[in-house]
Enzyme design. Structure first.
Site, PDB file in Angstrom:
ATOM      1  CB  SER A  91      -3.536   2.351  12.561  1.00 15.36           C
ATOM      2  OG  SER A  91      -3.988   3.362  11.695  1.00 15.36           O
ATOM      3  CG  ASP A 196       2.383   6.597   9.211  1.00 14.72           C
ATOM      4  OD1 ASP A 196       1.555   6.765   8.305  1.00 14.72           O
ATOM      5  OD2 ASP A 196       2.154   5.947  10.245  1.00 14.72           O
ATOM      6  CG  HIS A 226       0.129   3.409   8.785  1.00  9.71           C
ATOM      7  ND1 HIS A 226       0.154   4.220   9.902  1.00  9.71           N
ATOM      8  CD2 HIS A 226      -1.033   2.700   8.868  1.00  9.71           C
ATOM      9  CE1 HIS A 226      -0.931   4.025  10.617  1.00  9.71           C
ATOM     10  NE2 HIS A 226      -1.662   3.093  10.026  1.00  9.71           N
TER      11      HIS A 226
END
Length: 251
Positions: A91, A196, A226
């Site tokens: 991320s 996601d 995610h």
């Protein structure tokens, strides 16, 4: 704060960079899998995250984060001087990982990016607001496993408040720097969840296309959200990561 996991006869170093609002302790399961594959795993808490000092989730300088990551890399490499280093970023940690790799390509053996924030990110639209609204991360976007969301909500080391304007500005500047930076010469694996919603694959791809080199691999997992390392098919994801690392390190 830097967490470390290791076992007998390590053969490589995994430097893990977590995402926004969370902390390295959430990577316990991943670390155990990497240690089983002979890794020494080091995972710092980003500034203002987890057990690291600083105002919560406030990061104003991406280059300082890169410097901090390099300090961690140098310290563990001094203890294991013969071991190659693989950088694994998830991320927002994926954004920092790419920026780190652009500046330290010769110190790394490979890079793994999980749902990285690259290219554009819809969360940056919050900068247009006079006052940043309360917009905490929706736990349901993390994984198809509802237990992941429940544990995330109950975790006292996870930030459950709003974004900080200075942090959003830092992300905006860093994404521009990544886009203007060199392509990655390193072997790179990019994995992403098809579903996601937090960091959409299409937005990330606009940034990936700016930095991808010749030794680049990608896999978008159908139906996944995610946090691929916490997804219902996480064993499959880790197996792909370890296959990639084993191939690149010839182990």
């Amino acid at each position: 704060m830097v967490r470390e996991w290791s076992g007998r006869a390590p053969g490589w170093i995994a430097l893990v960079v977590h995402g926004y609002g969370e902390h390295s302790g959430r990577y316990q399961w991943l670390a155990e899998q990497l240690v089983s594959a002979r890794a020494v795993v080091v995972a710092p808490d980003l500034p203002g995250h987890g057990e690291s000092p600083g105002e919560r989730v406030l990061i104003s300088d991406a280059e300082q984060v890169v410097a901090d990551l390099d300090a961690v890399r140098r310290e563990v490499s001094e203890r294991y001087p013969q071991l190659p280093v693989v950088l694994i970023g998830h991320s927002l940690g994926g954004m920092f990982a790419v920026r780190f790799a652009q500046e330290h390509q010769d110190e790394l053996a490979a890079v793994v990016l999980s749902g990285p924030v690259l290219g554009t990110w819809h969360v940056l639209d919050l900068l247009e607001c006079d006052e940043i609204p309360q917009a905490p991360i929706d736990p349901s976007t993390l994984s198809r496993d509802p237990e992941v969301g429940r544990e995330y909500e109950a975790d006292p080391l996870v930030w459950h408040g709003s974004f900080k304007r200075a942090t959003l500005r830092m992300i905006d500047r860093c994404l521009e720097a990544v886009n203007d930076g060199p392509a990655l010469r390193l072997p790179t694996l990019w994995v992403h969840g098809e579903d996601d919603e937090l960091v959409p694959e299409a937005d990330t791809r606009t940034g990936i296309d700016r930095v991808r080199g010749l030794d680049f691999y990608e896999h978008v997992y159908p139906g996944a959200r995610h946090e691929l390392f916490n997804e219902t098919n996480r064993a499959e994801v880790v197996d792909e990561v370890l296959t990639f690392v084993g191939r690149e390190l010839n182990t």
